[in-house]
Design an enzyme around this catalytic site. Sequence first.
Site, short mmCIF file in Angstrom:
data_model
loop_
_atom_site.label_atom_id
_atom_site.label_comp_id
_atom_site.label_asym_id
_atom_site.label_seq_id
_atom_site.Cartn_x
_atom_site.Cartn_y
_atom_site.Cartn_z
CE1 TYR A 54 -3.16 -2.90 0.17
CE2 TYR A 54 -3.71 -2.30 2.41
CZ TYR A 54 -3.90 -3.11 1.31
OH TYR A 54 -4.85 -4.11 1.35
CB SER A 152 -5.05 -11.63 1.21
OG SER A 152 -5.87 -10.69 0.54
CB SER A 208 -13.69 -4.38 -2.17
OG SER A 208 -14.20 -3.55 -3.19
#
Length: 325
Positions: A54, A152, A208
């Site tokens: 990120y 993930s 999300s």
Amino acid sequence: MEDRRLGKSGVQVSELSFGSWVTFGNQVDMKVAKECMYYAYDNGVNFFDNAEVYAHGKSEEVMGEIIQNAGWRRDTYLVSSKVFWGGELPNQKGLSRKHIYEACHAALRRLKVDYLDFYFCHRPDKQTPMEETVWTMHNLIQQGKVLYWGTSEWSAQEIQEAIMVARTNNLIGPSMEQPQYNMLERRKVEVEFDKLFRDYGIGSTIWSPLASGLLTGKYNKGIPAGSRLTLEDLQWIREKLVTDENINKVIALETLALELDISLANLALAWCLKNPHVSTVITGATKLSQLEQNLGAAEVKQSLTDEVMEKIETILDNKPNKPTY
């Protein structure tokens, strides 16, 4: 804000959590980031999600500075990182023992903590033996640098393989998976992971939940300047999500939300919370008002009665068929 057990583990996570993908170190400045984290913490959020990729590590630096200056007791919050994309050179990415080990220490420095509560393998690594990855995660836990590890966007088969490797070698296996899950992206969580939830007690920290903002209605009349879907590296999401079919569904959902006197965003978030296999819903925000609204989803779950859920299913028309055993 309610707390939920993370799968079959003993740790409790707030049903709504806060993540910094796209925003920290990119879309928002330190002032907004601090306001959002403080507000989230003060309103019952105890899990803050991050990753080495990120903003190329800047997101973790921003979060780490805020946590350090806040002075929160370490037993009142959970913080995560994810490992896979650390750089372009061969040993700066993937799930090798070398990269996981070095990425973990780099995340600890950036986040300014002594240990990570959760450490996720951000994607599966086809080039590294599963045994190497599982052993490395186990060793980090044994060393006290990580408390729980997970995956993930892995497939159910890959997660089950990791679990079997752990069980065969008497190691600590994955406790959680972080998949995408929302009204428009359902099959993985509701079908593929059904056996993982039922037989292995895997927890889920979903990302999300608003489909990158589509389920707020903000894209119903086009893509606003400055929104995340204008970012060049998110073009793939824009092409996948912003379709006539999806926009028509969002418009119908917005009408239903108005009938219930709640926001469309809260409708979408509360819908995710209705799934008993969802341990926590990761929210994000570019301004404090967005976060204030999103956290209100915890209060409107009761508005989603069986009748309302059935209306939602009629609008979505995408409920996946579950396997029979």
